[in-house]
Each structure stands twice: as structure tokens, then as C-alpha cells.
Design an enzyme around this catalytic site. Sequence first.
Site, PDB file in Angstrom:
ATOM      1  N   VAL A 117      37.104  -9.930  16.509  1.00  8.01           N
ATOM      2  CA  VAL A 117      36.141  -9.333  17.434  1.00  8.01           C
ATOM      3  C   VAL A 117      34.753  -9.691  16.942  1.00  8.01           C
ATOM      4  O   VAL A 117      34.535  -9.923  15.751  1.00  8.01           O
ATOM      5  CB  VAL A 117      36.320  -7.793  17.528  1.00  8.01           C
ATOM      6  N   CYS A 118      33.826  -9.775  17.894  1.00  8.36           N
ATOM      7  CA  CYS A 118      32.430 -10.064  17.573  1.00  8.36           C
ATOM      8  C   CYS A 118      32.336 -11.382  16.789  1.00  8.36           C
ATOM      9  O   CYS A 118      33.026 -12.351  17.089  1.00  8.36           O
ATOM     10  CB  CYS A 118      31.846  -8.877  16.818  1.00  8.36           C
ATOM     11  N   GLU A 119      31.488 -11.408  15.744  1.00  2.55           N
ATOM     12  CA  GLU A 119      31.306 -12.654  14.993  1.00  2.55           C
ATOM     13  C   GLU A 119      32.510 -13.021  14.138  1.00  2.55           C
ATOM     14  O   GLU A 119      32.510 -14.058  13.472  1.00  2.55           O
ATOM     15  CB  GLU A 119      30.069 -12.563  14.090  1.00  2.55           C
TER      16      GLU A 119
END
Length: 227
Positions: A117-119
Site C-alpha cells: 500500500v502507498c509507497e
Amino acid sequence: MSIDITNFPITIPIYEGVDLMDVAAPCEFFGWWAGNTTNPNITITLVAETLEPVNTRNRIMLTPMQTFDDYYQNNIQSGLIWAPGGDPNSLSKLMQGGPYLDFLVQQSEKAEWVTSVCEGALLLAAAGLLNGYTATTHWQFIPCLAEFSEVTVAPGYPRYWVDGNRVTGGGISSGLDESLEIINMIAGEAMAQSVQLYTQYYPDPPVTSTIPGATTCQVDMSGVNMG
């Protein structure tokens, strides 16, 4: 995809500067999934290079439950591995290689699901684990993901993207939707609805805004193998 649900360890490798919600969201939803099944073998483990407490980006401490070496020495294999995002300076260091990326690669060889998730997608990409796949990440870091020549960036800013056994999420709160979809794919809609109900996950934000997009990468990518 055939899942041996009688033995399904979920592993979240954490590090200094990790985003709290990138860890808390899957822990919460997967935890409700584990608690609402008669199967005691759906486990969630925070793992790190050492057992020293880890500072999240907002300075709340997380305590690893096992180390990378514990996994190696005890032949622990993740059913699902989840790479969370975090502080750009931490990402820059991790993406250059070392124990964290080595662990992702080792566990991903036999994991049923490889997710982020995300970076966290940048960590998977730096480990070569998104080569040939379409993926997404936090809207601000789309330009960074686009620098990996073997990775296709998903169009727009989806909350999550599924490509085979790779599932990647957008920014921070996207991990909620992503976790719920993973439960839906593995355990079925009824279980996902049960988790939704118990957590009262019926989002209705009081404000609206528009994602402006980004054109430059905010992570120092020097020393990172981008394919």
C-alpha cells in the site's frame, strides 16, 4: 488461485519511518477476518530486521513480533506479504538493497499474494517484484513508480489494483479498501461483508477534494535499480 486457508500467515515487514495506517489498516481488517473464522491459523505478524521498537512516521512506536532471521531459521513462509509505505528518506535507503528487500524477495518466491500500500509499491518495484505487472501507489509518488521500466503504472488514481497475485494500493487510507478486497478474493464476499459490518466501514467523508496529480518524484532514487 488455490489458497491453503488452514495455514495462512500474513506478514507485514516494518521499518523506521513506516506509515502507521499502512500497518494498522491491514492489521485491523485482517484481524477481524481471523477473529470471525473458526480457523486459528490466519496469523498477522509484524516483522523487522531486529526486535527493537520501530518509530512510525508520526512517532508512534511499533514492536516487531519476529525478525527476518526468525523466518529464515524456522522456515516460515508467508501466505501474504504486505509492504507498507513510509518516509521518503527511509524508502530511499531501503530501495538501494539490503536485508529488507532481500526479505521481500525471499518471501515473495512462494507467497500466494504479494501486496503493498502507498509507497510500499516502490519497495516491491525496487526488489524487482512488480516487473511485468501493473501497479499503483500514492498519487504523489506515481512519478517514482513510473521510473521503473518494467512496471506499468495503473491509469488514474485507483484505491487499489489487482494484477494476478500482485495487489497494490493507493495512498495510506487505501489500505482499508485494499484489505477488504483481499478478504473478498480469498475468503469470499460474505466474510468481507462481515468484516465491513464489524468495523462499521461505510465511509462518508465530510469533505471532498480533487487529486491534483504529480509530475516529479519525491524520493531520491540514486543507487536504486530501476530495471
